[in-house]
Design a protein around this motif. Sequence first.
Motif, PDB file in Angstrom:
ATOM      1  N   ILE A   1       0.848  -1.181   0.000  1.00 45.14           N
ATOM      2  CA  ILE A   1       0.000   0.000   0.000  1.00 45.14           C
ATOM      3  C   ILE A   1       0.890   1.240   0.000  1.00 45.14           C
ATOM      4  CG2 ILE A   1      -0.279  -0.071   2.502  1.00 45.14           C
ATOM      5  CD1 ILE A   1      -3.146   1.047   1.960  1.00 45.14           C
ATOM      6  N   THR A   2       0.579   2.177  -0.869  1.00 43.14           N
ATOM      7  CA  THR A   2       1.335   3.417  -0.953  1.00 43.14           C
ATOM      8  C   THR A   2       0.451   4.530  -0.410  1.00 43.14           C
ATOM      9  OG1 THR A   2       2.533   2.612  -2.881  1.00 43.14           O
ATOM     10  CG2 THR A   2       2.586   4.985  -2.486  1.00 43.14           C
ATOM     11  N   ILE A   3       1.011   5.299   0.534  1.00 45.26           N
ATOM     12  CA  ILE A   3       0.241   6.356   1.172  1.00 45.26           C
ATOM     13  C   ILE A   3       1.007   7.675   1.166  1.00 45.26           C
ATOM     14  CG2 ILE A   3      -1.026   4.794   2.692  1.00 45.26           C
ATOM     15  CD1 ILE A   3       0.834   5.626   4.962  1.00 45.26           C
ATOM     16  N   LYS A   4       0.266   8.763   1.256  1.00 45.52           N
ATOM     17  CA  LYS A   4       0.830  10.074   1.553  1.00 45.52           C
ATOM     18  C   LYS A   4       0.744  10.212   3.065  1.00 45.52           C
ATOM     19  CE  LYS A   4      -0.584  12.740  -2.475  1.00 45.52           C
ATOM     20  NZ  LYS A   4      -1.361  13.907  -2.925  1.00 45.52           N
TER      21      LYS A   4
ATOM     22  N   ILE B   1       3.018   2.157  11.487  1.00 40.87           N
ATOM     23  CA  ILE B   1       2.101   2.273  12.629  1.00 40.87           C
ATOM     24  C   ILE B   1       0.660   2.393  12.134  1.00 40.87           C
ATOM     25  CG2 ILE B   1       1.378   3.826  14.499  1.00 40.87           C
ATOM     26  CD1 ILE B   1       4.444   4.301  14.973  1.00 40.87           C
ATOM     27  N   ALA B   2       0.441   3.183  11.100  1.00 37.35           N
ATOM     28  CA  ALA B   2      -0.908   3.336  10.544  1.00 37.35           C
ATOM     29  C   ALA B   2      -1.432   2.015  10.013  1.00 37.35           C
ATOM     30  CB  ALA B   2      -0.902   4.392   9.439  1.00 37.35           C
ATOM     31  N   VAL B   3      -0.605   1.291   9.253  1.00 40.78           N
ATOM     32  CA  VAL B   3      -1.023   0.008   8.687  1.00 40.78           C
ATOM     33  C   VAL B   3      -1.298  -1.004   9.804  1.00 40.78           C
ATOM     34  CG1 VAL B   3      -0.211  -1.953   7.300  1.00 40.78           C
ATOM     35  CG2 VAL B   3       0.069   0.382   6.449  1.00 40.78           C
ATOM     36  N   LEU B   4      -0.498  -0.960  10.861  1.00 38.49           N
ATOM     37  CA  LEU B   4      -0.674  -1.903  11.969  1.00 38.49           C
ATOM     38  C   LEU B   4      -1.899  -1.590  12.824  1.00 38.49           C
ATOM     39  CD1 LEU B   4       2.976  -2.331  13.304  1.00 38.49           C
ATOM     40  CD2 LEU B   4       1.597  -4.046  12.115  1.00 38.49           C
ATOM     41  N   PHE B   5      -2.047  -0.339  13.240  1.00 37.30           N
ATOM     42  CA  PHE B   5      -3.016   0.001  14.275  1.00 37.30           C
ATOM     43  C   PHE B   5      -4.308   0.653  13.806  1.00 37.30           C
ATOM     44  CE2 PHE B   5       0.966  -0.282  16.643  1.00 37.30           C
ATOM     45  CZ  PHE B   5       0.585  -1.076  17.707  1.00 37.30           C
ATOM     46  N   SER B   6      -4.245   1.508  12.801  1.00 36.11           N
ATOM     47  CA  SER B   6      -5.460   2.230  12.419  1.00 36.11           C
ATOM     48  C   SER B   6      -5.993   1.869  11.047  1.00 36.11           C
ATOM     49  CB  SER B   6      -5.222   3.741  12.513  1.00 36.11           C
ATOM     50  OG  SER B   6      -4.177   4.129  11.661  1.00 36.11           O
ATOM     51  N   GLY B   7      -5.167   1.252  10.213  1.00 35.87           N
ATOM     52  CA  GLY B   7      -5.589   0.969   8.854  1.00 35.87           C
ATOM     53  C   GLY B   7      -5.483   2.228   8.005  1.00 35.87           C
ATOM     54  N   VAL B   8      -5.915   2.123   6.775  1.00 39.72           N
ATOM     55  CA  VAL B   8      -5.828   3.245   5.836  1.00 39.72           C
ATOM     56  C   VAL B   8      -7.211   3.464   5.244  1.00 39.72           C
ATOM     57  CG1 VAL B   8      -4.729   4.086   3.726  1.00 39.72           C
ATOM     58  CG2 VAL B   8      -3.426   2.673   5.323  1.00 39.72           C
ATOM     59  N   PRO B   9      -7.730   4.688   5.383  1.00 36.02           N
ATOM     60  CA  PRO B   9      -9.063   4.957   4.831  1.00 36.02           C
ATOM     61  C   PRO B   9      -9.075   4.840   3.317  1.00 36.02           C
ATOM     62  CG  PRO B   9      -8.046   6.986   5.632  1.00 36.02           C
ATOM     63  CD  PRO B   9      -7.120   5.861   5.976  1.00 36.02           C
ATOM     64  N   GLY B  10     -10.191   4.424   2.786  1.00 38.24           N
ATOM     65  CA  GLY B  10     -10.339   4.310   1.344  1.00 38.24           C
ATOM     66  C   GLY B  10     -10.688   5.654   0.726  1.00 38.24           C
ATOM     67  N   ASN B  11      -9.985   6.006  -0.311  1.00 45.74           N
ATOM     68  CA  ASN B  11     -10.282   7.197  -1.116  1.00 45.74           C
ATOM     69  C   ASN B  11      -9.393   7.160  -2.340  1.00 45.74           C
ATOM     70  OD1 ASN B  11      -7.820   7.854   0.062  1.00 45.74           O
ATOM     71  ND2 ASN B  11      -8.416   9.901   0.676  1.00 45.74           N
ATOM     72  N   ASN B  12      -9.580   8.070  -3.256  1.00 44.79           N
ATOM     73  CA  ASN B  12      -8.770   8.141  -4.484  1.00 44.79           C
ATOM     74  C   ASN B  12      -8.745   6.809  -5.229  1.00 44.79           C
ATOM     75  OD1 ASN B  12      -8.102  10.775  -3.743  1.00 44.79           O
ATOM     76  ND2 ASN B  12      -6.285  10.107  -2.646  1.00 44.79           N
ATOM     77  N   GLY B  13      -9.834   6.048  -5.178  1.00 44.52           N
ATOM     78  CA  GLY B  13      -9.887   4.753  -5.848  1.00 44.52           C
ATOM     79  C   GLY B  13      -9.296   3.616  -5.030  1.00 44.52           C
ATOM     80  N   CYS B  14      -8.821   3.881  -3.839  1.00 38.37           N
ATOM     81  CA  CYS B  14      -8.272   2.841  -2.959  1.00 38.37           C
ATOM     82  C   CYS B  14      -9.390   2.248  -2.106  1.00 38.37           C
ATOM     83  CB  CYS B  14      -7.230   3.420  -2.001  1.00 38.37           C
ATOM     84  SG  CYS B  14      -5.749   4.038  -2.793  1.00 38.37           S
ATOM     85  N   VAL B  15      -9.324   0.961  -1.904  1.00 34.81           N
ATOM     86  CA  VAL B  15     -10.251   0.291  -1.001  1.00 34.81           C
ATOM     87  C   VAL B  15      -9.713   0.443   0.418  1.00 34.81           C
ATOM     88  CG1 VAL B  15     -11.251  -1.946  -0.389  1.00 34.81           C
ATOM     89  CG2 VAL B  15     -10.856  -1.376  -2.783  1.00 34.81           C
ATOM     90  N   MET B  16     -10.593   0.682   1.372  1.00 35.62           N
ATOM     91  CA  MET B  16     -10.179   0.830   2.762  1.00 35.62           C
ATOM     92  C   MET B  16      -9.373  -0.393   3.209  1.00 35.62           C
ATOM     93  SD  MET B  16     -12.442   1.154   6.217  1.00 35.62           S
ATOM     94  CE  MET B  16     -12.515  -0.592   6.541  1.00 35.62           C
ATOM     95  N   GLN B  17      -8.268  -0.147   3.909  1.00 38.82           N
ATOM     96  CA  GLN B  17      -7.410  -1.212   4.417  1.00 38.82           C
ATOM     97  C   GLN B  17      -7.587  -1.293   5.925  1.00 38.82           C
ATOM     98  OE1 GLN B  17      -5.231  -3.104   2.240  1.00 38.82           O
ATOM     99  NE2 GLN B  17      -6.722  -2.117   0.902  1.00 38.82           N
ATOM    100  N   LYS B  18      -8.062  -2.426   6.406  1.00 39.27           N
ATOM    101  CA  LYS B  18      -8.231  -2.617   7.845  1.00 39.27           C
ATOM    102  C   LYS B  18      -6.862  -2.741   8.492  1.00 39.27           C
ATOM    103  CE  LYS B  18     -12.688  -4.891   7.533  1.00 39.27           C
ATOM    104  NZ  LYS B  18     -13.436  -6.111   7.817  1.00 39.27           N
ATOM    105  N   PRO B  19      -6.755  -2.396   9.775  1.00 39.64           N
ATOM    106  CA  PRO B  19      -5.462  -2.555  10.457  1.00 39.64           C
ATOM    107  C   PRO B  19      -5.082  -4.028  10.563  1.00 39.64           C
ATOM    108  CG  PRO B  19      -7.174  -1.923  12.016  1.00 39.64           C
ATOM    109  CD  PRO B  19      -7.789  -1.856  10.651  1.00 39.64           C
ATOM    110  N   ILE B  20      -3.791  -4.320  10.499  1.00 45.22           N
ATOM    111  CA  ILE B  20      -3.321  -5.699  10.644  1.00 45.22           C
ATOM    112  C   ILE B  20      -3.588  -6.195  12.063  1.00 45.22           C
ATOM    113  CG2 ILE B  20      -1.276  -7.184  10.683  1.00 45.22           C
ATOM    114  CD1 ILE B  20      -0.147  -5.516   8.369  1.00 45.22           C
ATOM    115  N   LEU B  21      -3.335  -5.343  13.050  1.00 41.26           N
ATOM    116  CA  LEU B  21      -3.570  -5.706  14.448  1.00 41.26           C
ATOM    117  C   LEU B  21      -5.005  -5.325  14.792  1.00 41.26           C
ATOM    118  CD1 LEU B  21      -0.231  -4.334  15.942  1.00 41.26           C
ATOM    119  CD2 LEU B  21      -0.723  -6.665  15.191  1.00 41.26           C
ATOM    120  N   SER B  22      -5.893  -6.323  14.792  1.00 44.70           N
ATOM    121  CA  SER B  22      -7.304  -5.988  14.949  1.00 44.70           C
ATOM    122  C   SER B  22      -7.857  -6.266  16.343  1.00 44.70           C
ATOM    123  CB  SER B  22      -8.131  -6.736  13.902  1.00 44.70           C
ATOM    124  OG  SER B  22      -7.904  -8.129  14.010  1.00 44.70           O
TER     125      SER B  22
END
Length: 156
Positions: free
Chosen positions: A38-41, A62-83
Amino acid sequence: MREFAIIILMLSSNFCVLAQNKDPFQIECVTVESNNSITIKIWNTKSGKKYKQEQARKDAIIAVLFSGVPGNNGCVMQKPILSTQEEKENFKKIEKTFFSKKGSWSNYTREATTENTLPESIGEKSWKVYIVSVSKDILRRYLEEKKIIKTLNTGF
């Protein structure tokens, strides 16, 4: 009148969710690759122009692990790995070593590049914005090997 009350309730609940974000960084999804990288700004709202590349890469993990990445700009929301709370507590046991100078955190991101344009959500302020890719599947495998999280096929 009822519709108006529902709209007010929805807006206030969205505000509460935004207010709960305690991380000093903000993220936007750029792309999700077929290999599940996943590529993020990412930018830091407290450090501004003093935000360093190494910290941006750590914050992206940290974002990928704990909070996930919101979906926008054609990206599907990514749930956090540590759920689960248990997974988060398991990671906290290795976090200091993981993010240390010789820690393995850098194996899961590529060098960050700076972005010249500012995300619309930060307006006219001057922030240093990085583009960071995180290898989500490889990070997940590492966490499975360390017994931080269970494998995806557990229970089948």
